[in-house]
Design a protein around this motif. Structure first.
Motif, PDB file in Angstrom:
ATOM      1  N   GLN A 153       0.853  -1.194   0.000  1.00 11.18           N
ATOM      2  CA  GLN A 153       0.000   0.000   0.000  1.00 11.18           C
ATOM      3  C   GLN A 153       0.884   1.237   0.000  1.00 11.18           C
ATOM      4  O   GLN A 153       1.334   1.639  -1.063  1.00 11.18           O
ATOM      5  N   ARG A 178       5.116 -16.027   9.649  1.00  9.97           N
ATOM      6  CA  ARG A 178       4.701 -14.973  10.571  1.00  9.97           C
ATOM      7  C   ARG A 178       5.786 -14.672  11.601  1.00  9.97           C
ATOM      8  O   ARG A 178       6.038 -13.517  11.953  1.00  9.97           O
ATOM      9  N   CYS A 219      -0.549  -0.179   7.123  1.00  7.57           N
ATOM     10  CA  CYS A 219      -1.563  -0.060   6.081  1.00  7.57           C
ATOM     11  C   CYS A 219      -2.309  -1.361   5.802  1.00  7.57           C
ATOM     12  O   CYS A 219      -3.495  -1.345   5.540  1.00  7.57           O
ATOM     13  N   SER A 220      -1.601  -2.473   5.766  1.00  5.10           N
ATOM     14  CA  SER A 220      -2.169  -3.661   5.134  1.00  5.10           C
ATOM     15  C   SER A 220      -2.829  -4.629   6.101  1.00  5.10           C
ATOM     16  O   SER A 220      -3.573  -5.498   5.664  1.00  5.10           O
ATOM     17  N   GLY A 221      -2.539  -4.540   7.398  1.00  6.59           N
ATOM     18  CA  GLY A 221      -3.050  -5.567   8.299  1.00  6.59           C
ATOM     19  C   GLY A 221      -2.320  -6.890   8.140  1.00  6.59           C
ATOM     20  O   GLY A 221      -2.742  -7.894   8.706  1.00  6.59           O
ATOM     21  N   LYS A 279      -2.173  -9.815   3.396  1.00  8.51           N
ATOM     22  CA  LYS A 279      -1.736 -10.085   2.019  1.00  8.51           C
ATOM     23  C   LYS A 279      -0.224 -10.283   1.919  1.00  8.51           C
ATOM     24  O   LYS A 279       0.261 -10.928   0.987  1.00  8.51           O
ATOM     25  N   GLU A 338      -9.989  -4.831  -0.394  1.00 10.38           N
ATOM     26  CA  GLU A 338      -9.697  -5.826   0.646  1.00 10.38           C
ATOM     27  C   GLU A 338      -8.561  -5.348   1.543  1.00 10.38           C
ATOM     28  O   GLU A 338      -8.616  -5.488   2.766  1.00 10.38           O
ATOM     29  N   GLY A 339      -7.531  -4.789   0.916  1.00  8.91           N
ATOM     30  CA  GLY A 339      -6.384  -4.296   1.687  1.00  8.91           C
ATOM     31  C   GLY A 339      -6.786  -3.197   2.652  1.00  8.91           C
ATOM     32  O   GLY A 339      -6.302  -3.136   3.784  1.00  8.91           O
ATOM     33  N   GLN A 340      -7.680  -2.309   2.214  1.00 10.93           N
ATOM     34  CA  GLN A 340      -8.163  -1.246   3.095  1.00 10.93           C
ATOM     35  C   GLN A 340      -8.959  -1.825   4.257  1.00 10.93           C
ATOM     36  O   GLN A 340      -8.835  -1.372   5.404  1.00 10.93           O
ATOM     37  N   GLN A 400      -8.741  -4.858   5.595  1.00  7.81           N
ATOM     38  CA  GLN A 400      -7.867  -5.571   6.538  1.00  7.81           C
ATOM     39  C   GLN A 400      -6.996  -4.599   7.323  1.00  7.81           C
ATOM     40  O   GLN A 400      -6.829  -4.716   8.536  1.00  7.81           O
ATOM     41  N   GLY A 401      -6.433  -3.617   6.607  1.00 11.23           N
ATOM     42  CA  GLY A 401      -5.557  -2.657   7.277  1.00 11.23           C
ATOM     43  C   GLY A 401      -6.311  -1.799   8.284  1.00 11.23           C
ATOM     44  O   GLY A 401      -5.811  -1.524   9.379  1.00 11.23           O
ATOM     45  N   VAL A 448      -6.996  -3.809  11.454  1.00 10.87           N
ATOM     46  CA  VAL A 448      -5.829  -3.974  12.325  1.00 10.87           C
ATOM     47  C   VAL A 448      -5.480  -2.672  13.038  1.00 10.87           C
ATOM     48  O   VAL A 448      -5.131  -2.666  14.225  1.00 10.87           O
ATOM     49  N   GLN A 449      -5.605  -1.550  12.345  1.00  9.97           N
ATOM     50  CA  GLN A 449      -5.370  -0.269  13.014  1.00  9.97           C
ATOM     51  C   GLN A 449      -6.434  -0.075  14.106  1.00  9.97           C
ATOM     52  O   GLN A 449      -6.164   0.480  15.166  1.00  9.97           O
ATOM     53  N   MET A 477       2.802  -8.361  13.457  1.00 12.35           N
ATOM     54  CA  MET A 477       2.321  -9.563  12.786  1.00 12.35           C
ATOM     55  C   MET A 477       1.731 -10.574  13.768  1.00 12.35           C
ATOM     56  O   MET A 477       0.664 -11.155  13.530  1.00 12.35           O
ATOM     57  N   LEU A 478       2.422 -10.812  14.889  1.00 11.82           N
ATOM     58  CA  LEU A 478       1.992 -11.864  15.809  1.00 11.82           C
ATOM     59  C   LEU A 478       0.871 -11.420  16.737  1.00 11.82           C
ATOM     60  O   LEU A 478       0.342 -12.223  17.497  1.00 11.82           O
ATOM     61  N   ASP A 479       0.484 -10.161  16.667  1.00 10.21           N
ATOM     62  CA  ASP A 479      -0.581  -9.661  17.520  1.00 10.21           C
ATOM     63  C   ASP A 479      -1.921  -9.668  16.811  1.00 10.21           C
ATOM     64  O   ASP A 479      -2.944  -9.342  17.419  1.00 10.21           O
ATOM     65  N   VAL A 480      -1.921  -9.981  15.542  1.00 13.58           N
ATOM     66  CA  VAL A 480      -3.158  -9.905  14.778  1.00 13.58           C
ATOM     67  C   VAL A 480      -3.484 -11.274  14.202  1.00 13.58           C
ATOM     68  O   VAL A 480      -2.599 -12.109  14.016  1.00 13.58           O
ATOM     69  N   PRO A 481      -4.750 -11.540  13.933  1.00 16.08           N
ATOM     70  CA  PRO A 481      -5.098 -12.853  13.398  1.00 16.08           C
ATOM     71  C   PRO A 481      -4.543 -13.041  11.990  1.00 16.08           C
ATOM     72  O   PRO A 481      -4.422 -12.090  11.230  1.00 16.08           O
ATOM     73  N   ALA A 482      -4.214 -14.272  11.682  1.00 11.34           N
ATOM     74  CA  ALA A 482      -3.807 -14.590  10.315  1.00 11.34           C
ATOM     75  C   ALA A 482      -5.012 -14.516   9.385  1.00 11.34           C
ATOM     76  O   ALA A 482      -4.874 -14.288   8.189  1.00 11.34           O
ATOM     77  N   ILE A 495      -8.161 -12.538   8.481  1.00  4.14           N
ATOM     78  CA  ILE A 495      -9.085 -11.400   8.493  1.00  4.14           C
ATOM     79  C   ILE A 495      -9.772 -11.458   7.140  1.00  4.14           C
ATOM     80  O   ILE A 495      -9.189 -11.107   6.119  1.00  4.14           O
TER      81      ILE A 495
END
Lengths: 158, 291, 767
Positions: free
Chosen positions: A102, A130, A140-142, A145, C659-661, C663-664, C667-668, C699-704, C706
């Protein structure tokens, strides 16, 4: 406050560079300011965000936490040095194709971390991916992806 | 700022004896502090050239001697055949992030003595010994005495952590490291290292008995807190909690309040002890960060 | 509207993606200009103090220092979007720790930092107020004694330390509560969150021989930044040019701020380019945060589950300067009804000055605060009614052609589909075992947001070889706006996207756009692009008609860049059309379209509105989240295991980008929900100034997992049916997680972030 500069020679992206650096200048400072290699980013300057990842002797390190004078004979590779002028690596292409990029500021750091990962593990599973990327922040991406891109790469014949 | 990279321990110790001289190991803490303006060394003494600080030696009885410049990544990859190696590996895996683990060292972590760091806790639980070098020779200090307070150790000016020694393992020992943090890779709110030695079953008895339980708690005070002689008790966890309470109130900070630490630590001790007991069957688990 | 080659709805790789992956993309800190100097900012160590004087000789005399500026040197100008209460450097007073007081430009960064530290400022400390309660107390020290004299674009009835007060209501809440079978009431508290874009704020200011400034800036609008700098330097906008660099994330935190005017001033004084890029620490200390909020809310329903009343009061902590606070307040009130058909709603609120970093725009813009309260309360109401929370939402959900709070008609609304989609997806998912020592909970949240406001435009031109040049003022923050605009244009002309060039945003030439904000880019600028492209297409048909000696209505576009006679193979290429227009007759073919949001206004017959600080807005979007969490019963730590997020985007221009928006944003929102908080100590110093203290999810704080669901129900007023997606997914994260925690443990957490300690405390209270 350092006043005297130290002479050091760094091999960066397969090119030997003769440099004069302050003792407290980091590898990140030198890459960006002296060598105009701006692909390595400064996100926090204290080692948390991972945007400054580079490879030193094949090992993933934070350029912002490595003093230039400490690099010594070990070859440094930055994001600009990955493809060796021959196009883009499959990691870079996978990230692009997966829509994993992004704002892009974290991307070079992720590219380096993935490069280090795939160099030692051609078929990492999701958990391994991971964990390998656990030191890279993306706002941005979560992250989803990015992992998908890596998983697709892990499935490819290599 | 002056920068030196001596090749011998003696030279390094002498260079460190002056005011404003800092030791540079992996740089993952020191360079970060320098970048943030929190440390302004007048002289940096790099340890990178000193061969004597590198390497891991395993004695025939399984005792370990780990050079101070051994990185977290190297420790994370230790063969986990012994309890000590297993606990160190588990601990090393949850320090910060992969890139930081590639450079950060056990010596640097031990010398810094951050109250919320991981190694000090593991080393105290394992009855580790800190080998200290100076230009007058070497001396050894048990880990439980080495960590004195917040960023405070037994190191005198001109002294360097040379190695960390772990005693020979006792058969039937299992270990576990439980780390509670806000986000992965962070310093701990509270962490617990448990070392449990289980008596082998005597013929005709059912089950095994804990001959020894030793627990160290991090993030609960200015240094790791050792809770020992908990084996052979009916309620080892309760006894641990009592011992813990005798150390006074834990700190409150932006990660958690004092009351919270007081509240959850006994349960974490229970978890760590149970996991260590399970691992005493010589099947070491991967490090489980309490996330 | 007819489309030819389907560029819209596909997911081509982003135009700039490989530049970013290869390290080529140029952000503000990557820019080097010949002779460039470096700036450093000297900031206030006091939360509240009078400035008595400056001593700058020591700084000026350091070799390599080229310019020094203090509040005494700058134009007597107050800036502010709604309340003009701030200046580029503090003048007369400082009002928060970290406020820029002076700045220097020097040959290198070290010298600049040394010189900034060598500036001495004499202060008379004043008592400070660090919370709205303290600021509202009788005899509280005033931050802005001259507030009454400030120019304000909207009257907000500000007084004392109250910046602005607003209210909006419909129906009669008092009467309605009396008819309710179930009423719930509670208070919520939310924290200051920081944007933590990976790229900190910064710019390079260049200057020409006449003193005209060019700013290369990571920003969210070149036009808005140009306007602010011109105003603060007391210049005409013609003397200021702003060029957007690649932006490393914005989220509302890269709207114009002090630092651009500071850099410009120094560049002019030094007659050299000046780079000012904030360190992470200074970015935390100087920029802006999300508004902390205290919200009291009461919601009532009939026993059959029809929600008929909601009463809301909120106090927002605005920090030291007004910034966009009045608009955030207005939007929070507007969103406080939630996406439900509640006929009686009263929402009132105020924003208060405090001696802290100013709060301003941040993804969600008041909606995250309002929805944390509102969506939590829906679940509480469900408990009181003994109804399933998802069922209660479905029962009361808005539907197409309902009206939003305030009276706007809402033609496109897929909320029910969003709710059932995530509910069904969670039910159908293979069960995931809960971790040992934890309890599993499932939680829902619904959300609504807008995507149309303010003004925008687009210009499109036909080039000599038949390719297309597209320009807008819409800055891409990373969300993919650039690619989306090109897709729209290419789609309408039937050409591959490679045939459309897209201009960098440059205030000298880009057609006006307000800002990249408010989830408005795809709807507003995308609409302008579509309309301009269609106009140009018409002119191309006219030109081709002249060439082929027929009527334009006999012609049609052919895929690949050609125009032909209907029913006949004969075509002329775009290139031929261009050449004919440039060399024979007609002249260069181009089109431009601009508009200001033209949706229906608020309805004064329906809603009573007092001082809402924005002009009209609308184009409502809807979404729903379902999350699974495991709550550690011993530590209170919350682990989000999986999430399903469904959002109605009207029409997805680039599905993968949507989709990216989603998911991002989720997470924010997780960070907002669970781990992020800015802390100030009792002296007003921000203590969370590094990424070690301020905890952003990794990375490890969020679900794989979404799972994004992109729902499409065309918005009639957009040529492609598209509306926005940038903000909603953040909005619903915190309440969905809070509701899942309640489902798991019975405990209602009403303070953000929901750190382990807070969850444990809430569980205690429930026991």
């Amino acid at each position: 406050m350092s006043s005297r500069k130290i002479h050091c020679t760094l091999e960066v992206n397969h090119v030997e560079q003769d440099l004069l650096v302050h003792a407290d200048e980091t590898l990140l400072d030198v890459l960006r300011e002296q060598l105009a290699l701006c692909g390595t980013k400064r996100g926090c300057n204290h080692g948390v965000c991972g945007a400054c990842n580079v490879l030193v002797d094949g090992m993933l390190v934070r350029a912002c936490l490595m003093l230039a004078v400490e690099v010594d004979q070990r070859p440094v590779v930055t994001v600009e040095g990955l493809a060796d002028g021959r196009g883009y690596t499959d990691i870079q292409q996978a990230l692009v194709a997966a829509g994993a990029i992004q704002c892009g500021f974290c991307t070079p750091g992720f590219v380096m971390a993935l490069t280090a990962l795939f160099a030692r593990e051609p078929r990492p599973d999701r958990d391994t991916i991971r964990n390998a990327l656990s030191g890279n922040l993306c706002r941005c991406s979560g992250y989803v992806k990015i992992v998908e891109a890596a998983e697709r790469l892990a499935e490819l014949p290599r | 700022m002056e920068y030196l990279a001596p090749e011998t321990l003696d030279d390094a110790c002498r260079a460190l004896a002056s005011d404003g001289a800092y030791c540079l190991a992996g740089g993952q803490s020191l360079v970060a502090m320098m970048n943030l303006g929190l440390a302004t060394p007048e002289r940096l003494v790099s340890l990178r050239r000193i061969a004597a600080l590198r390497g891991i030696e395993t004695a025939t009885d399984g005792a370990l001697r780990i050079g101070a410049m051994t990185t977290h990544a190297e420790l994370a990859g230790l063969d986990e055949g012994t309890a000590a190696a297993s606990l160190l590996a588990q601990t090393a895996r949850v320090v910060a992030y992969p890139a930081v683990r590639n450079r950060g060292t056990i010596g640097g972590s031990v010398a810094l003595a951050d109250p919320a760091a991981d190694y000090p806790v593991a080393l105290v639980a394992l009855d580790g010994i800190i080998e200290i070098a100076s230009d007058r020779g070497t001396r050894s200090v048990p880990a439980r005495d080495f960590f004195r307070g917040m960023f405070e150790t037994s190191l005198a000016p001109g002294e360097i952590v040379a190695a960390v020694r772990l005693p020979a393992p006792r058969p039937g020992t299992g270990v576990a490291y439980e780390k509670l943090c806000v986000v992965a890779g962070d310093f701990a709110i509270v962490s617990v290292a448990a070392v449990v030695t289980v008596e082998e079953n005597a013929p005709g008895t059912t089950g095994a008995r804990d001959t020894d339980i030793q627990v160290a708690v991090g993030g609960y005070g200015m240094k790791p807190i050792l809770l020992s002689a908990l084996g052979r008790l009916d309620d080892p966890v309760g006894a641990a909690a009592q011992q813990l309470a005798s150390h006074g109130d834990p700190p409150g900070d932006h990660r958690a309040s004092s009351a919270y630490r007081r509240r959850v630590t006994p349960a974490l001790i229970e978890r760590a002890v149970a996991a260590a007991r399970e691992n005493s069957r010589r099947r070491p688990l991967r490090a489980r960060e309490r996330s | 509207m007819d489309t030819l080659n389907g560029a819209v709805g596909t997911s081509p790789p982003r135009l700039d993606a490989m530049d970013k992956a290869s390290g080529r993309a140029r952000y503000a800190d990557d820019i080097r200009l010949p002779g460039m100097l470096h700036a450093a900012v000297h900031t206030s160590p006091h939360a509240h103090a009078r400035i008595l004087g400056y001593r700058t000789e020591a700084a000026r005399s350091i070799p390599g220092v080229h310019a020094v500026v203090t509040g005494a040197d700058i134009a007597d100008v107050r800036y502010g979007g709604i309340v003009k209460d701030e200046s580029m450097l503090a003048r007369g007073k400082v009002r928060y720790v970290g406020e820029p007081v002076a700045a220097v430009a020097a040959a290198d960064v070290r010298t600049a930092l040394r010189a900034a530290a060598a500036i001495e400022v004499d202060y008379e400390p004043l008592p400070a107020v660090l919370s709205p309660d303290a600021a509202l107390a009788q005899d509280a020290p005033l931050l802005h004694e001259a507030f009454a004299q400030y120019v304000k674009s909207v009257d907000g009835a500000g007084h004392g330390n109250v910046v602005f007060e607003s209210a909006i209501s419909e129906g009669d809440v008092e009467r309605a509560f009396a008819e309710c079978g179930a009423v719930v009431e509670a208070r919520w508290q939310t924290q200051a969150q920081q944007h933590v874009y990976l790229e900190t704020n910064g710019c390079v200011a260049d200057v020409d021989a006449t003193g005209r400034i060019t700013l290369y800036a990571t920003c969210q609008s070149v036009h808005h930044l140009q306007q602010r700098v011109a105003e603060e330097l007391a210049e005409s906008m013609a003397r200021i040019r702003v060029v957007a660099t690649r932006v490393g994330g914005g989220f509302g935190g890269k709207h114009a701020s002090n630092l651009h005017s500071i850099a410009a001033w120094l560049a002019r004084a030094a007659r050299r380019p000046v780079k000012l890029v904030l360190s992470r620490m200074q970015d935390f200390e100087i920029q802006r945060s999300r508004h902390p909020a205290q919200i009291w809310m009461k919601t009532g329903a009939r026993t059959d589950g029809t929600i008929i009343a909601r009463d809301v009061r909120m106090v927002l902590d605005g920090g030291a300067y007004a910034d966009e606070s009045p608009a955030v307040l207005a939007f929070a009130l507007l969103m406080s009804r939630g996406p439900y058909r509640i006929p009686n709603v009263r929402a009132q609120g105020k924003v208060v000055y405090t001696n802290k970093l100013r709060a301003g725009s941040f993804r969600g813009f008041g909606n995250p605060q309002a929805s944390f309260a509102g969506e939590s309360q829906i679940d509480d109401l469900a408990v009181a009614l003994r109804m399933d929370p998802c069922e209660l939402r479905l029962r009361n959900a808005m539907q197409p052609n309902d009206t939003a709070f305030g009276g706007h008609a809402v033609p496109s609304c897929a909320l029910r589909e969003a709710l059932t989609t995530v509910r069904d997806a969670q039910r159908a998912a293979p069960p995931l075992a809960a971790r040992a020592g934890t309890r599993r909970g499932v939680g829902f949240a619904a959300m609504s947001h807008i995507s149309g406001l303010m003004g925008t435009s687009a210009t499109v031109q036909l080039r000599t070889d038949g390719s297309i040049a597209l320009a807008t003022g819409c800055v891409d923050l990373g969300q993919g706006a650039d690619t989306a605009m090109v897709q729209i244009c290419a789609d309408l002309l039937g050409v591959p996207i490679e045939r459309v060039s897209y201009a960098q945003q440059d205030s000298d030439i880009s057609p006006y756009n307000w800002k990249t904000a408010g989830s408005r880019s795809t709807y507003m600028t995308g609409r302008a692009v579509a309309t301009a492209t269609t106009e140009m297409r018409g002119r191309m048909l006219d030109q081709a008609a002249k060439m082929m000696e027929c009527a334009p209505s006999d012609l049609e576009l052919r895929p690949g860049g050609a125009i032909g006679l209907v029913g006949v193979p004969k075509v002329v290429s775009f290139k031929e059309v261009a050449l004919h227009s440039l060399f024979r007759s007609g002249g260069p073919i181009a089109a431009t379209h601009g508009f200001v949001f033209d949706g229906p206004p608020f309805d004064p017959k329906r809603a009573s509105i007092h001082r809402l600080a924005f002009s009209n807005l609308g184009i409502y979007t809807f979404g729903a989240h379902c999350v699974e969490v495991d709550v550690d019963m011993t530590t209170g730590k919350v682990d989000v295991r999986r999430a399903w997020c469904a959002h109605d985007v009207g029409r997805a221009i680039n599905r993968v980008s949507c989709e990216g928006q989603i998911q991002g944003g989720f997470v924010q929102g997780m960070g907002y929900a669970l781990t992020e908080a800015m802390h100030w100590n009792e002296d007003g110093w921000l203590t969370t100034t590094t990424l070690a203290d301020y905890k952003v999810p990794g990375m490890l704080d969020v679900p794989a997992e979404i799972h994004p669901f992109v729902l499409e129900h065309p918005e009639p007023s957009h040529p492609m049916g598209a509306k926005g997606i940038g903000e909603p997914s953040l909005v619903g994260a915190a309440p969905a997680i809070a509701n899942a925690i309640r489902d798991a443990t019975g405990a209602r957490v009403t303070t953000l972030p929901m750190m382990p300690e807070r969850v444990l405390e809430a569980m205690e209270v429930t026991r």
